[in-house]
Design an enzyme around this catalytic site. Structure first.
Site, short mmCIF file in Angstrom:
data_model
loop_
_atom_site.label_atom_id
_atom_site.label_comp_id
_atom_site.label_asym_id
_atom_site.label_seq_id
_atom_site.Cartn_x
_atom_site.Cartn_y
_atom_site.Cartn_z
CG ASP A 252 -1.75 1.24 1.35
OD1 ASP A 252 -2.53 1.53 0.42
OD2 ASP A 252 -1.62 1.94 2.37
CG ASN B 229 -7.10 -6.49 1.03
OD1 ASN B 229 -7.20 -5.30 0.80
ND2 ASN B 229 -7.87 -7.12 1.90
CD GLU C 67 -3.52 -2.02 -1.03
OE1 GLU C 67 -3.91 -0.86 -1.18
OE2 GLU C 67 -3.67 -2.68 0.03
#
Length: 324
Positions: free
Chosen positions: A58, A123, A126
């Site tokens: 991230d 997710n 990332e």
């Protein structure tokens, strides 16, 4: 390239197809594709999943996209660059990228979670960026985003200049649910080079929401409305507070809510994604359930309201427009 482990040959080939290169240390990518629902542990008994790589990815992704946007839009102000970056790295976009690229097919997760959680793919995307960073460095992350994402999957210019009227979407939702919305001017000042700056706060039924700052009233209100939509979507306790305040105001039984509108415009996607709209359900408390892979990030499909007649909608619209 001679693959070092026969058992990992299929994963190597799949990652090469997605990333455009062969991994050096395959263990990073295995971890990036391991969802916490699998409950795997290492020899020390500690959980092994992609959450730490997701955290790293991230941060790296924000820096990489910021780098790309900064150089691509030379001369643009900070507000424009920030907005453009946020459009690229928002979970909705990353989830769609993961689905289009085939990343979802490589994720190891409990079946019940994979089919009902739209965040799993985003997710993992990332986490893969975090794995690339550890495996091959920052420049490899930039090359991956430029060559694999922006060149083939996302038109950066179209995404940057696409306008979405978040304030209108918030007011429409409020009208359907008969709740009061206002935008309060918190501060007005001169910023750099004497440019005027405005800070507005979105307020629903007296419940204070996010504050946002912009170079115009319109910009700051749009930002505050977008953040309010996000808060309504992600925080069930906040929406409960809003309708408790409405109940206190009207002294009537609280009504279920209509779906908070998604923030992406219909038929305005600059990417190659195939968008679908999920039908609303009838249980207002289902806002707590995770989203399925084909649901939009800001579509509160788990929250419904009594269907209004055409006459009621028209009357409400006229009242809002003319102050009747």
């Amino acid at each position: 390239m001679k693959l070092p482990f026969r058992k990992d040959k299929e994963l190597y080939l799949s990652l090469h197809e997605i990333l455009g290169f062969y991994p050096h240390r395959i263990e990073y990518y295995k971890t990036a594709l391991l969802h916490s629902s699998v409950a795997q542990r290492n020899e020390k008994g500690r959980p092994v999943n992609n959450e730490r790589l997701e955290f790293l990815g991230d941060a790296v992704l924000g820096a990489v996209v910021g780098d790309i946007v900064y150089h691509h839009f030379s001369g643009k102000r900070e507000g424009f660059l920030t907005t453009t970056r946020s459009k690229l790295v928002q979970r909705d976009t990353l989830g769609k990228l993961a689905a289009e690229m085939g990343i979802n097919e490589l994720i190891k997760t409990a079946a019940r979670n994979k089919s009902h959680n739209s965040y799993v793919g985003g997710n993992a995307f990332e986490a893969l960026v975090g794995a690339i960073y550890l495996d091959q460095g920052y420049n490899a992350c930039i090359k991956f985003m430029k060559k694999r994402i922006l060149k083939h999957m996302i038109n950066l210019d179209k995404m940057a200049y696409k306008e979405v009227n978040f304030k209108s979407k918030l007011l429409e939702w409020a009208q359907k649910n008969r709740v009061q919305v206002e935008f309060r001017l918190i501060e007005q000042k001169n910023g750099e080079k004497n440019s005027p700056m405005f800070s507005y706060q979105a307020v629903i039924e007296g419940v204070e929401g996010p504050q946002a700052t912009g170079y115009s009233k319109k910009e700051s209100q749009q930002k505050a409305a977008k953040q309010m939509l996000d808060q309504l979507r992600r925080q069930p306790q906040f929406i409960d507070k809003v309708f408790a305040a409405k109940s206190n105001r009207t002294k009537m039984e609280e009504e279920p809510t209509s779906a908070v509108p998604k923030i992406e415009e219909e038929n305005a996607s600059p990417t190659t994604f195939h968008e679908e709209t999920s039908p609303a359900t009838t249980r207002p408390k289902n806002i707590h359930k995770p989203l399925s892979d084909d649901e939009e990030e800001f579509d509160l499909s788990g929250i419904t309201a009594r269907t209004q007649t055409d006459e009621e909608i028209i009357a409400a619209a006229e009242a809002a427009a003319y102050g009747a």
